[in-house]
Scaffold this motif. Structure first.
Motif, PDB file in Angstrom:
ATOM      1  N   LYS A 149       6.040   8.277  -5.379  1.00  0.00           N
ATOM      2  CA  LYS A 149       5.700   6.921  -5.795  1.00  0.00           C
ATOM      3  C   LYS A 149       6.330   6.509  -7.127  1.00  0.00           C
ATOM      4  CE  LYS A 149       1.152   8.472  -7.435  1.00  0.00           C
ATOM      5  NZ  LYS A 149      -0.306   8.305  -7.212  1.00  0.00           N
ATOM      6  N   ARG A 166       1.714   3.448  -3.064  1.00  0.00           N
ATOM      7  CA  ARG A 166       0.570   4.061  -3.729  1.00  0.00           C
ATOM      8  C   ARG A 166       0.248   5.445  -3.174  1.00  0.00           C
ATOM      9  NH1 ARG A 166      -3.606  -1.159  -4.166  1.00  0.00           N
ATOM     10  NH2 ARG A 166      -2.100  -2.567  -5.171  1.00  0.00           N
ATOM     11  N   PHE A 203       0.810  -1.220   0.000  1.00  0.00           N
ATOM     12  CA  PHE A 203       0.000   0.000   0.000  1.00  0.00           C
ATOM     13  C   PHE A 203       0.843   1.270   0.000  1.00  0.00           C
ATOM     14  CE2 PHE A 203      -2.393   3.229   2.512  1.00  0.00           C
ATOM     15  CZ  PHE A 203      -3.419   3.448   1.606  1.00  0.00           C
TER      16      PHE A 203
END
Length: 215
Positions: free
Chosen positions: A73, A68, A65
């Motif tokens: 990112k 994201r 996770f």
């Protein structure tokens, strides 16, 4: 995701080990040892047997996770292979700890402090080899105010930290064979010194490169 296949396999193996061992475990499982290597803490066997895989699942979810929501990112694509290896190595470490505690609970004579120190030492050595490959991000790596503020500071700090981690890992492996109190003290000194040097270095690098183009 295929790239996390080994980690999923390790988690499944952890669940399987817990399930197979569960009927044979004592109701109270040794789960904590003092600096002399003596047991000083117990857990109910259901927690001792299945806490490691639960922890691995939670951490795995976080690792998937985090990229994201990271403002950086896009940088994860640049060290995707190293990131995957990092996750796999962490799962191997937790599986080792679970196997060790279950074996001890089943009556196998294990020097817990020796195994833990060796495991941490090897973990440092492996991580040290991959730290320089980690690109600028907000979740993984040596995250100080100075590395996060400047990409060149990040790069220089991680190049140095990689060497520091490998040296620390080698020292931790050597320290593993010392008597209990010296082993604990030595591990503490090595780990804290490594963190302190990396932190100070990041500050020095920042002041050196703060006016230099990040590229």
């Amino acid at each position: 995701m295929k790239k996390y296949g080994w980690s999923y396999l390790l988690i499944a193996l952890s669940v399987l080990i817990g399930a197979i061992a569960y009927p044979y475990l004592p109701d109270q499982m040794p789960m904590h040892w003092n600096i002399h290597g003596k047991v000083d803490g117990y857990w109910d066997k259901q927690y001792a047997a299945f806490f490691p895989p639960v922890l691995m699942i939670v951490l795995m979810a976080l690792f998937i996770f985090m990229p994201r929501i990271d403002p950086k990112k896009e940088n994860y694509k640049k060290f995707s292979g190293s990131y995957t290896i990092f996750i796999t190595i962490m799962n191997v470490f937790f599986l080792l700890l679970q196997s060790m505690t279950i074996s001890y609970g089943l009556g196998v004579n294990i020097d817990i402090s020796l195994v833990v120190n060796l495991g941490i030492g090897l973990l440092f050595i492996v991580l040290g080899n991959y730290l320089p490959r980690i690109k600028h991000n907000y979740f993984i790596g040596v995250r100080t105010p100075w590395t996060l503020a400047n990409e060149k500071t990040w790069r220089k700090t991680h190049q140095l930290s990689g060497k520091l981690f490998v040296m620390a890992g080698i020292l931790l492996v050597a320290i593993s064979f010392l008597p209990g109190i010296y082993k604990f003290t030595g591990m503490l000194v090595v780990v804290l010194s490594t963190v302190l040097i990396a932190t100070i270095a990041s500050y020095v690098f920042f002041n050196r490169y703060k006016n230099v183009d990040n590229n």
